[in-house]
Design a protein around this motif. Structure first.
Motif, PDB file in Angstrom:
ATOM      1  N   UNK A 111      -5.392   6.740   5.653  1.00 12.88           N
ATOM      2  CA  UNK A 111      -5.285   5.380   6.197  1.00 12.88           C
ATOM      3  C   UNK A 111      -3.830   5.021   6.428  1.00 12.88           C
ATOM      4  N   UNK A 112      -3.627   4.010   7.250  1.00 15.64           N
ATOM      5  CA  UNK A 112      -2.283   3.524   7.537  1.00 15.64           C
ATOM      6  C   UNK A 112      -2.357   2.034   7.862  1.00 15.64           C
ATOM      7  N   UNK A 113      -1.245   1.370   7.707  1.00 23.03           N
ATOM      8  CA  UNK A 113      -1.181  -0.061   7.992  1.00 23.03           C
ATOM      9  C   UNK A 113       0.255  -0.532   7.907  1.00 23.03           C
ATOM     10  N   UNK A 114       0.453  -1.827   7.835  1.00 17.81           N
ATOM     11  CA  UNK A 114       1.792  -2.404   7.774  1.00 17.81           C
ATOM     12  C   UNK A 114       1.844  -3.493   6.713  1.00 17.81           C
ATOM     13  N   UNK A 137       6.589  -3.330   7.878  1.00 15.86           N
ATOM     14  CA  UNK A 137       6.953  -2.089   7.195  1.00 15.86           C
ATOM     15  C   UNK A 137       5.736  -1.157   7.205  1.00 15.86           C
ATOM     16  N   UNK A 138       5.849   0.051   7.809  1.00 13.63           N
ATOM     17  CA  UNK A 138       4.684   0.934   7.904  1.00 13.63           C
ATOM     18  C   UNK A 138       4.319   1.541   6.555  1.00 13.63           C
ATOM     19  N   UNK A 154      -3.018  -1.711  -0.124  1.00 14.80           N
ATOM     20  CA  UNK A 154      -2.727  -3.047  -0.652  1.00 14.80           C
ATOM     21  C   UNK A 154      -1.733  -2.961  -1.803  1.00 14.80           C
ATOM     22  N   UNK A 155      -1.885  -1.961  -2.632  1.00 10.89           N
ATOM     23  CA  UNK A 155      -0.962  -1.781  -3.754  1.00 10.89           C
ATOM     24  C   UNK A 155       0.438  -1.458  -3.245  1.00 10.89           C
ATOM     25  N   UNK A 156       0.515  -0.614  -2.220  1.00  6.56           N
ATOM     26  CA  UNK A 156       1.822  -0.312  -1.638  1.00  6.56           C
ATOM     27  C   UNK A 156       2.449  -1.542  -0.983  1.00  6.56           C
ATOM     28  N   UNK A 157       1.628  -2.347  -0.322  1.00  9.96           N
ATOM     29  CA  UNK A 157       2.136  -3.569   0.303  1.00  9.96           C
ATOM     30  C   UNK A 157       2.690  -4.529  -0.731  1.00  9.96           C
TER      31      UNK A 157
END
Length: 213
Positions: free
Chosen positions: A48-51, A59-60, A123-126
């Motif tokens: 998965x990927x997001x910003x 931020x990617x 979500x945790x990375x965000x």
């Protein structure tokens, strides 16, 4: 005028189950080993990927399969071990190991399908990137790799089902010298001629008593 009924030869009747057993063994080994390799490979790829919004900018973020869930990789290893263990046990033990092999495949399929739409890892990375524990990922998208893991799990599941169905006819590691399960017939000791020195030496080399005492 009489009719002659053809009676099948006993060997031809026994050849059918034996051929099915060999075929199922080959298919199970191929599916199990290949399925475990596919599942392990898929968990190391991007799922998965997001910003995330950081300091007013996007931020990617990306997440591998192992970041989303560790279940497929763990069960792939369990399934591979169970595939090998099938040949080390017999009877009830083989049935239990075959069931474990099938359950490992089913577990990989379930975990990969759930991970295909999971966003908790991103979500945790965000939250870490933005410093806001309530932050969530935006523009979320998923790759096809979770479904590749599903294919790997399905192959392991197939191997387990084949082991449950045909495993009784498969050979075991301890019985590789007993193809039909019958005790091996010991070779009769050669007759030693006491007047021939070479026979005496050969008997001594074999650990036999050349005198016959």
């Amino acid at each position: 005028m009489g009719y002659v009924t053809a009676v099948p030869h006993p060997r031809s009747e026994a050849a059918g189950p034996a051929r099915a057993g060999r075929l199922s063994l080959a298919v199970a080994l191929l599916c199990g080993a290949f399925g475990a390799a596919v599942a392990l490979l898929a968990t190391r790829q991007q799922w998965s990927e997001g910003t995330a919004t950081v300091a007013g900018g996007a931020f990617p973020l990306t997440a591998k399969g192992s970041d989303v869930t560790g279940v497929p990789a763990a069960l792939a290893i369990v399934g591979l071990a169970a595939l090998v263990a099938v040949f080390a046990v017999r009877r009830a033990g083989r049935f239990l190991v075959a069931a474990l092999l099938a359950l490992s495949g089913a577990g990989i399929v379930a975990a990969a399908l759930l991970g295909a739409s999971d966003s908790s890892a991103l979500d945790e990375q965000a939250a870490q990137a933005s410093g806001d524990t309530s932050a969530t990922v935006a523009a979320l998208s998923h790759t096809a790799w979770p479904y590749v893991a599903v294919v790997g799990g399905a192959l392991i599941l197939l191997a387990g089902l084949l082991a449950l169905r045909y495993g009784r006819s498969w050979p075991a590691m301890s019985g590789r010298y007993e193809r039909d399960g019958a005790p091996r017939v010991r070779r009769k000791a050669a007759v030693v001629d006491p007047d021939r020195p070479e026979d005496i030496w050969k008997a001594l080399d074999r650990g036999e008593d050349p005198t016959g005492a």
